[in-house]
Write an enzyme that holds these catalytic residues in place. Structure first.
Site, short mmCIF file in Angstrom:
data_model
loop_
_atom_site.label_atom_id
_atom_site.label_comp_id
_atom_site.label_asym_id
_atom_site.label_seq_id
_atom_site.Cartn_x
_atom_site.Cartn_y
_atom_site.Cartn_z
N CYS A 1 3.06 14.57 37.08
CA CYS A 1 4.22 14.58 36.09
C CYS A 1 4.77 15.74 36.09
O CYS A 1 5.91 16.12 36.16
CB CYS A 1 3.53 14.25 34.79
N ARG B 1 7.06 3.87 29.29
CA ARG B 1 7.79 4.61 30.19
C ARG B 1 6.55 5.78 31.14
O ARG B 1 6.88 5.71 32.36
CB ARG B 1 8.44 5.87 29.37
N CYS C 1 0.73 -1.27 0.16
CA CYS C 1 -0.01 0.02 0.10
C CYS C 1 0.93 1.26 -0.15
O CYS C 1 0.52 2.20 -0.74
CB CYS C 1 -1.16 0.00 1.28
N HIS C 2 1.86 1.31 0.75
CA HIS C 2 2.49 2.51 1.02
C HIS C 2 4.07 2.45 0.31
O HIS C 2 4.75 3.62 0.25
CB HIS C 2 2.89 2.57 2.61
N CYS D 1 6.42 5.41 35.31
CA CYS D 1 6.22 6.57 36.04
C CYS D 1 5.11 6.48 36.92
O CYS D 1 5.25 6.82 38.04
CB CYS D 1 6.39 8.06 34.99
N CYS E 1 -4.06 -0.87 10.48
CA CYS E 1 -3.93 -1.19 9.39
C CYS E 1 -3.61 -2.55 9.29
O CYS E 1 -4.06 -3.11 8.14
CB CYS E 1 -2.44 -0.73 8.79
N CYS F 1 7.72 16.98 38.73
CA CYS F 1 9.06 16.44 38.28
C CYS F 1 9.43 17.18 37.17
O CYS F 1 10.49 18.00 37.15
CB CYS F 1 9.25 15.03 38.05
#
Length: 257
Positions: A173, A214, A75-76, A218, A110, A176
């Site tokens: 968040c 990540r 497709c791409h 946290c 996709c 920090c």
């Protein structure tokens, strides 16, 4: 995060009234906080471990899968042309779903809609490899995430979550990454949380990992209940973080401690 470091920050910020957003002119990539050795590892494709996933992703891009027996390339075409700048717009608004999706979710949409294949598991080698390969095509391109007006209410939700104190340590968040950036926590630099290099290789993980990994780490670190991979809250938080990094160049796959 180590417990001693988290407790120290909790005590340090206990009297904080609220976080002030970083002025645009002072915003920096996490790369600028790294040691010379870590920067050198990221800058050299022959020493950057993340490039192993990029190479795997290139092979997967050309591999036919699913009952449709189609490859991404069918497709791409060539990713170096068709995918250039694409990652710089994610998370992006999906009209069919009526909400933003991140790059990993787009890859799986996709797969299910066009390749008739099963979605890849979050943090699986194949999903990280495809994400890294696609993101690599936008290396050096300025982040454009958040320019779509349809995303505004979702960015607002992400910002609210970024500012919200939660967990047993009662931290957000922003406490920090807005209030204490360029200080140190358990020996590591506190950055401004601009996700310019994901998926990235963390020396702590000894592996490539997504931004959602990540974020979940946290959230767990402040002793709060982490959202499931793919949860709307995590995508909205991703969206806010990427939108506030708008204009910064993408550097995936980055290397961090």
């Amino acid at each position: 995060m180590r417990l001693a470091g988290i407790i120290f920050v909790a005590l340090l910020l206990a009297g904080s009234v609220g976080a002030a957003e970083i002025p645009q002119a002072e915003r920096r990539s996490g790369y600028s906080f790294m040691t010379p050795d870590t920067k050198a590892m990221q800058d050299d494709d022959t020493t950057n471990p993340g490039m192993l996933w990029v190479l795997d992703g290139e092979a997967l891009w050309k591999r036919k899968v699913g009952s449709a027996n189609k490859a991404c390339a069918d497709c791409h075409n060539d990713a170096d042309a068709s995918m250039k700048g694409v990652a710089a717009h994610y998370p992006a608004f999906d009209k069919a779903l009526g909400r933003p999706v991140d790059l990993e979710q787009r890859i799986n949409l996709c797969r299910t809609n066009h390749q008739q294949a099963s979605p890849l598991a979050y943090e699986s080698r194949d999903l990280l490899a495809l994400t890294a390969f696609i993101a690599r095509q936008s290396q050096g391109k300025a982040i454009e995430t958040g320019s779509d007006p349809q995303l505004e209410p979702f960015i607002a939700k992400g910002r609210e979550l970024f500012m919200q104190r939660q967990g047993q340590l009662n931290l957000g968040c922003a406490n920090c990454h807005d209030d204490n950036w360029d200080k140190r926590l358990a020996g590591s630099a506190i950055t401004q949380a601009h996700p310019t290099g994901y998926p990235l290789y963390r020396l702590e993980w000894q592996s490539l990992g997504s931004l959602q990994r990540r974020l979940r780490a946290c959230i767990t670190g402040i002793r709060a209940q982490a959202y499931d991979y793919g949860a709307p809250e995590l995508v909205e938080l991703e969206l806010y973080l990427m939108s506030r990094a708008r204009g910064m160049p993408l550097e995936a796959p980055a290397v961090r401690p």
